[in-house]
Design an enzyme around this catalytic site. Structure first.
Site, PDB file in Angstrom:
ATOM      1  N   GLN A 182       0.834  -1.197   0.000  1.00  0.00           N
ATOM      2  CA  GLN A 182       0.000   0.000   0.000  1.00  0.00           C
ATOM      3  C   GLN A 182       0.876   1.258   0.000  1.00  0.00           C
ATOM      4  O   GLN A 182       1.287   1.724  -1.054  1.00  0.00           O
ATOM      5  CB  GLN A 182      -0.956  -0.016   1.195  1.00  0.00           C
ATOM      6  N   CYS A 183       1.176   1.782   1.161  1.00  0.00           N
ATOM      7  CA  CYS A 183       1.907   3.047   1.196  1.00  0.00           C
ATOM      8  C   CYS A 183       3.353   2.913   0.715  1.00  0.00           C
ATOM      9  O   CYS A 183       3.893   3.837   0.098  1.00  0.00           O
ATOM     10  CB  CYS A 183       1.860   3.642   2.602  1.00  0.00           C
ATOM     11  N   CYS A 184       3.984   1.764   0.985  1.00  0.00           N
ATOM     12  CA  CYS A 184       5.368   1.587   0.534  1.00  0.00           C
ATOM     13  C   CYS A 184       5.442   1.432  -0.983  1.00  0.00           C
ATOM     14  O   CYS A 184       6.218   2.112  -1.656  1.00  0.00           O
ATOM     15  CB  CYS A 184       5.993   0.384   1.228  1.00  0.00           C
TER      16      CYS A 184
END
Length: 200
Positions: free
Chosen positions: A116-118
């Site tokens: 997701q964010c990475c």
């Protein structure tokens, strides 16, 4: 080449969620700490990112008290802590400006969640022209339910669903998507040895 380590969302919020018991890397703070120590030794920039959902009332709402780095992680004076409200670390922060001012051309990505964010930060960074290193071993995630799964299920029900992806499958898919397109995949040991070689 000037390098910055981007530490994404390694925050207490995640440990407050029921699915954290199924994370693939409960020792994520220790893993990220190894990268942070190595980056500092080399003289790289270290940038800390925290995810915020102001007014949401959940564990990512700053009012909850959980939007803070996990135990064992602490920025040094001069290392910025940026608060984001989007999945990637660029859109709602001044990260790109900060990196530009310091002549950074390469970013090393670690943190939560892998897919997701990475992953999103890695893709955006690549599109912005940065060389991207993705240290999968210093990222963590949890089982991923099918998008059509009913809302409100317990974590046990999610785990019992054959359509739920395991963290291992999720992680592998992220590596397949990033490698050779948006990022170079490196191990923790590779990054530590890289620092030692640079310092030597």
């Amino acid at each position: 080449m000037s390098t910055a380590l981007i530490v994404i969302d390694v925050q207490e919020s995640f440990r407050q969620r029921p699915n954290w018991v199924s994370t693939n890397r409960p020792d994520i703070a220790d893993r990220v700490g190894r990268l942070v120590d190595a980056s500092r030794e080399r003289g790289d920039e270290v940038v800390w990112i925290l995810h915020n959902e102001p007014g949401a009332g959940g564990v990512f709402d700053p009012a909850s008290g959980f939007v803070e780095l996990m135990d064992g992680l602490k920025p040094l004076e001069g290392e910025p802590v940026l608060n984001k409200t989007a999945h990637n670390a660029f859109t709602t922060t001044n990260l790109q400006q900060y990196l530009t001012q310091r002549g950074v051309h390469e970013v090393v990505i670690c943190g939560i969640r892998t897919e997701q964010c990475c992953e999103t930060t890695a893709r955006v960074a690549s599109d912005l022209g940065y060389e991207v290193v993705f240290v999968t071993e210093a990222t963590a995630t949890t089982p991923l339910p099918h998008w059509e799964a009913p809302a409100g299920r317990s974590h046990a029900e999610e785990l019992a669903d054959p359509k739920t992806l395991t963290p291992e499958v999720v992680t592998e898919r992220t590596e397949y998507a990033l490698a050779g397109r948006f990022a170079t995949i490196r191990s923790l040991d590779e990054m530590t040895n890289r620092v030692r070689e640079a310092v030597a």
